[in-house]
Write an enzyme that holds these catalytic residues in place. Structure first.
Site: not given
Length: 104
Positions: A33, A36
């Protein structure tokens, strides 16, 4: 990486988050991600700044699928603040450091 960040699991979620004696910022993330990865260094900084007043706990949703399912997580990163074992605020998506600090 900050040594103040706790890397948790489905099995340790109750002890690390729900039974914490301080508020918890739970970060539900995955290694693939991009957003993230963007907020990871910010969370490291915030962990140092908040010290013992806040625990930051990260759960990798690829390795631990029960917790995000139980919390109804549909997108990552999802940040949830827990106080006294209860979720009190949720933020989905990456934020700049000041907005994350304001969220906390």
């Amino acid at each position: 990486m900050s040594d103040k960040i706790v890397y948790s699991s489905d099995a340790a979620f109750e002890a690390d988050v729900l039974k914490s004696d301080v508020p918890v910022l739970l970060d539900l993330w995955a290694p693939w991600c991009g957003p993230c990865k963007m907020i990871a260094p910010i969370l490291d900084e915030l962990a140092e700044e908040f010290g013992d007043r806040l625990k930051i706990v990260k759960i990798n949703i690829d390795d631990n699928q029960q917790t995000p399912a139980n919390l109804g997580v549909r997108s990552i990163p999802t940040l949830i603040i827990f106080k006294d074992g209860q979720p009190v605020a949720t933020q989905v998506g990456a934020l700049p450091k000041q907005r994350l600090a304001d969220f906390i």
